[in-house]
Structures are given as structure tokens and as C-alpha cells.
Design a protein around this motif. Structure first.
Motif, PDB file in Angstrom:
ATOM      1  N   TRP A  97      34.472 -56.339  10.848  1.00 29.62           N
ATOM      2  CA  TRP A  97      33.935 -57.110   9.770  1.00 29.62           C
ATOM      3  C   TRP A  97      34.719 -57.496   8.441  1.00 29.62           C
ATOM      4  O   TRP A  97      34.435 -58.714   7.770  1.00 29.62           O
ATOM      5  CB  TRP A  97      32.421 -56.481   9.487  1.00 29.62           C
ATOM      6  CG  TRP A  97      31.490 -57.178   8.431  1.00 29.62           C
ATOM      7  CD1 TRP A  97      31.185 -56.898   7.104  1.00 29.62           C
ATOM      8  CD2 TRP A  97      30.880 -58.523   8.628  1.00 29.62           C
ATOM      9  NE1 TRP A  97      30.641 -57.591   6.448  1.00 29.62           N
ATOM     10  CE2 TRP A  97      30.390 -58.651   7.535  1.00 29.62           C
ATOM     11  CE3 TRP A  97      31.184 -59.394   9.505  1.00 29.62           C
ATOM     12  CZ2 TRP A  97      29.612 -59.955   7.255  1.00 29.62           C
ATOM     13  CZ3 TRP A  97      30.298 -60.548   9.461  1.00 29.62           C
ATOM     14  CH2 TRP A  97      29.729 -60.944   8.225  1.00 29.62           C
ATOM     15  N   VAL A 100      36.847 -60.085   9.239  1.00 24.74           N
ATOM     16  CA  VAL A 100      36.307 -61.486   9.399  1.00 24.74           C
ATOM     17  C   VAL A 100      35.946 -62.080   8.032  1.00 24.74           C
ATOM     18  O   VAL A 100      36.246 -63.087   7.692  1.00 24.74           O
ATOM     19  CB  VAL A 100      34.813 -61.476  10.066  1.00 24.74           C
ATOM     20  CG1 VAL A 100      34.249 -62.612   9.940  1.00 24.74           C
ATOM     21  CG2 VAL A 100      35.172 -61.253  11.695  1.00 24.74           C
ATOM     22  N   GLN A 101      35.478 -61.217   7.022  1.00 29.16           N
ATOM     23  CA  GLN A 101      35.379 -61.485   5.675  1.00 29.16           C
ATOM     24  C   GLN A 101      36.677 -61.937   4.991  1.00 29.16           C
ATOM     25  O   GLN A 101      36.586 -62.890   4.210  1.00 29.16           O
ATOM     26  CB  GLN A 101      34.413 -60.510   5.157  1.00 29.16           C
ATOM     27  CG  GLN A 101      33.120 -60.172   5.355  1.00 29.16           C
ATOM     28  CD  GLN A 101      32.648 -58.945   4.528  1.00 29.16           C
ATOM     29  OE1 GLN A 101      33.294 -57.991   4.135  1.00 29.16           O
ATOM     30  NE2 GLN A 101      31.388 -59.061   4.249  1.00 29.16           N
ATOM     31  N   SER A 103      38.873 -63.752   6.650  1.00 29.48           N
ATOM     32  CA  SER A 103      39.520 -65.001   7.266  1.00 29.48           C
ATOM     33  C   SER A 103      39.096 -66.187   6.421  1.00 29.48           C
ATOM     34  O   SER A 103      38.152 -66.359   5.808  1.00 29.48           O
ATOM     35  CB  SER A 103      39.018 -64.830   8.629  1.00 29.48           C
ATOM     36  OG  SER A 103      37.561 -65.202   8.516  1.00 29.48           O
ATOM     37  N   ASN A 104      40.075 -67.158   6.712  1.00 36.71           N
ATOM     38  CA  ASN A 104      39.820 -68.540   5.884  1.00 36.71           C
ATOM     39  C   ASN A 104      38.685 -69.102   6.305  1.00 36.71           C
ATOM     40  O   ASN A 104      38.094 -69.715   5.649  1.00 36.71           O
ATOM     41  CB  ASN A 104      41.165 -69.228   6.183  1.00 36.71           C
ATOM     42  CG  ASN A 104      42.342 -68.800   5.358  1.00 36.71           C
ATOM     43  OD1 ASN A 104      42.159 -68.288   4.330  1.00 36.71           O
ATOM     44  ND2 ASN A 104      43.610 -69.099   5.740  1.00 36.71           N
ATOM     45  N   ALA A 105      38.370 -69.053   7.596  1.00 35.04           N
ATOM     46  CA  ALA A 105      37.298 -69.852   8.379  1.00 35.04           C
ATOM     47  C   ALA A 105      36.071 -69.223   7.612  1.00 35.04           C
ATOM     48  O   ALA A 105      35.074 -70.012   7.276  1.00 35.04           O
ATOM     49  CB  ALA A 105      37.088 -69.385   9.746  1.00 35.04           C
ATOM     50  N   TYR A 106      35.878 -67.912   7.515  1.00 35.88           N
ATOM     51  CA  TYR A 106      34.700 -67.198   6.914  1.00 35.88           C
ATOM     52  C   TYR A 106      34.460 -67.779   5.451  1.00 35.88           C
ATOM     53  O   TYR A 106      33.525 -68.008   4.777  1.00 35.88           O
ATOM     54  CB  TYR A 106      34.700 -65.671   6.885  1.00 35.88           C
ATOM     55  CG  TYR A 106      33.654 -65.149   6.232  1.00 35.88           C
ATOM     56  CD1 TYR A 106      32.472 -64.995   6.839  1.00 35.88           C
ATOM     57  CD2 TYR A 106      33.610 -64.559   4.823  1.00 35.88           C
ATOM     58  CE1 TYR A 106      31.267 -64.180   6.434  1.00 35.88           C
ATOM     59  CE2 TYR A 106      32.501 -63.922   4.352  1.00 35.88           C
ATOM     60  CZ  TYR A 106      31.375 -63.765   5.138  1.00 35.88           C
ATOM     61  OH  TYR A 106      30.269 -63.014   4.556  1.00 35.88           O
ATOM     62  N   LYS A 107      35.781 -67.611   4.677  1.00 38.29           N
ATOM     63  CA  LYS A 107      35.776 -68.203   3.488  1.00 38.29           C
ATOM     64  C   LYS A 107      35.124 -69.394   3.273  1.00 38.29           C
ATOM     65  O   LYS A 107      34.347 -69.877   2.156  1.00 38.29           O
ATOM     66  CB  LYS A 107      37.157 -68.030   2.716  1.00 38.29           C
ATOM     67  CG  LYS A 107      37.239 -66.369   2.504  1.00 38.29           C
ATOM     68  CD  LYS A 107      38.689 -66.202   1.771  1.00 38.29           C
ATOM     69  CE  LYS A 107      38.965 -64.724   1.771  1.00 38.29           C
ATOM     70  NZ  LYS A 107      40.193 -64.396   1.306  1.00 38.29           N
ATOM     71  N   LYS A 108      35.777 -70.342   3.926  1.00 38.03           N
ATOM     72  CA  LYS A 108      35.392 -71.832   4.102  1.00 38.03           C
ATOM     73  C   LYS A 108      33.779 -72.093   4.344  1.00 38.03           C
ATOM     74  O   LYS A 108      33.197 -72.724   3.402  1.00 38.03           O
ATOM     75  CB  LYS A 108      36.172 -72.707   4.930  1.00 38.03           C
ATOM     76  CG  LYS A 108      37.565 -72.828   4.357  1.00 38.03           C
ATOM     77  CD  LYS A 108      38.532 -73.747   5.384  1.00 38.03           C
ATOM     78  CE  LYS A 108      39.879 -73.762   5.099  1.00 38.03           C
ATOM     79  NZ  LYS A 108      40.731 -74.645   5.904  1.00 38.03           N
ATOM     80  N   THR A 109      33.346 -71.119   5.489  1.00 34.10           N
ATOM     81  CA  THR A 109      31.972 -71.207   5.653  1.00 34.10           C
ATOM     82  C   THR A 109      31.006 -70.854   4.253  1.00 34.10           C
ATOM     83  O   THR A 109      30.103 -71.331   4.301  1.00 34.10           O
ATOM     84  CB  THR A 109      31.598 -70.508   6.916  1.00 34.10           C
ATOM     85  OG1 THR A 109      32.490 -70.943   7.782  1.00 34.10           O
ATOM     86  CG2 THR A 109      30.185 -70.728   7.429  1.00 34.10           C
ATOM     87  N   GLN A 110      31.374 -69.666   3.804  1.00 34.82           N
ATOM     88  CA  GLN A 110      30.500 -69.331   2.845  1.00 34.82           C
ATOM     89  C   GLN A 110      30.558 -70.169   1.598  1.00 34.82           C
ATOM     90  O   GLN A 110      29.562 -70.365   1.110  1.00 34.82           O
ATOM     91  CB  GLN A 110      31.414 -67.926   2.595  1.00 34.82           C
ATOM     92  CG  GLN A 110      30.337 -67.371   1.338  1.00 34.82           C
ATOM     93  CD  GLN A 110      31.023 -65.797   0.816  1.00 34.82           C
ATOM     94  OE1 GLN A 110      32.387 -65.710   1.017  1.00 34.82           O
ATOM     95  NE2 GLN A 110      30.395 -64.854   0.415  1.00 34.82           N
TER      96      GLN A 110
END
Length: 185
Positions: A97, A100-101, A103-110
Motif C-alpha cells: 500500500w 502504491v501511494q 507511485s506516479n499513477a496513484y498521485k495522478k489519480t489522486q
């Protein structure tokens, strides 16, 4: 189980049950001798490659035995420390977890969801303002004024008739007089 025939497959349910001594893995050289040398290789080159292949296969077997011994030792250490599979799972999930937090994808999604939330909030605020303004306009309309006057008139008649009676809770308005009981016994 005979040590020469033990399963050294890493996916085997018997992994970690190997003895600490090395076992010889039989290699069938007769099958390889029957095949002709690939084109472009001399017999000496072929023999050298087969020798190297046998050494690599032997090293693989040794590494599997070492890995099994290390896994067995690791399990013993965990058991002595009281670590359970559930604890490991929780730790792995927590680490995953955290990864994941980060990761770039998580940051962009957030970031995208945050912007969407802000836009939705602004839109709902605008809708609320429009509804308030429309209700204000409706209240100032002649139709609503006429309706409000009629409701006010009805209310004053109902409240006025209650005020005329001395007992506001009495449906008949008989005042403080107790009801008479005319029933005969």
C-alpha cells in the motif's frame, strides 16, 4: 524416500525436506550421444558444450538444495520469533500500500479526483445559488403573493376561532366548566 529420488522442484510441497548432503542427479548421456551434432559445431565443441551444460545443471541442483536449507532455517527463525503467516501478510500489504501511494499513477489519480471533487463542489454550490434565487423570484411573484395571502387568511380564521374560546384544547370551546355527566345509574 530415497535421497537420490527426492523432489528438488521449488514448487514442490516437499521443498525444504532435502537432506543436507548433495545428491547425484543422474544424467542420461546416451540420449544426447545418439543425436547428431548441430550443424556448424565440431565434435569437440559439442562435447565442451555438453560438459558445460552438465556443470550448470549440477550448480542448479546445488543452488536448489542451498535454497531449501535457507528456507528451512528461515522458517525455524520465524517460528522462534513467533512470527505468523498472518503477520507477514499484514506487513506485505502495508508495504504494498505504501508503494502504491508513492507511485506516479496513484498521485495522478489522486490529483485528478481532487480536482473533480472541487469542480463538483463548485457546480453544486452554483446549483444551490440558482435554486435559492429562483425560489426568491417565485416568492416575489404575484401568484405566490396571492397564495400566501389566502393561506394567511385561512390561518387567521383558524387561529382566531381558537382565541375566541376560553379553552384552546377543547374542541367545543366550553371554557373552564367541567363536562356534565347526564348518564343515569
Amino acid at each position: 524416500m530415497e535421497s537420490a529420488s527426492q523432489d528438488i522442484n521449488l514448487n514442490s510441497p516437499n521443498k525444504g525436506l532435502l537432506s543436507d548432503t548433495m545428491t547425484d542427479v543422474p544424467v542420461d548421456n546416451t540420449a544426447s550421444a545418439r543425436t547428431s551434432a548441430p550443424e556448424g559445431l565440431t565434435e569437440a565443441e559439442e562435447e565442451e558444450l555438453r560438459s558445460e551444460l552438465a556443470k550448470v545443471e549440477e550448480e542448479i541442483g546445488t543452488l536448489r538444495q542451498v535454497l531449501a536449507a535457507k528456507e528451512r532455517h528461515c522458517g525455524e527463525l520465524k517460528r522462534k520469533l513467533g512470527l505468523t503467516t498472518f503477520d507477514e501478510l499484514k506487513q506485505n500489504l502495508s508495504k504494498s500500500w505504501h508503494d502504491v501511494q508513492g507511485s506516479n499513477a496513484y498521485k495522478k489519480t489522486q490529483e485528478t479526483l481532487s480536482q473533480a471533487g472541487q469542480k463538483t463542489s463548485a457546480a453544486l454550490s452554483n446549483v444551490g445559488s440558482v435554486i435559492s434565487r429562483k425560489l426568491g423570484d417565485m416568492r416575489n411573484s404575484t401568484t405566490f403573493k396571492s397564495f400566501e395571502d389566502r393561506v394567511g387568511t385561512i390561518k387567521s380564521r383558524v387561529v382566531g376561532s381558537r382565541e375566541n374560546s376560553t379553552d384552546p384544547h377543547s374542541p367545543t370551546g366550553s371554557g373552564d366548566k367541567p363536562p356534565q355527566d347526564n348518564a343515569r345509574f
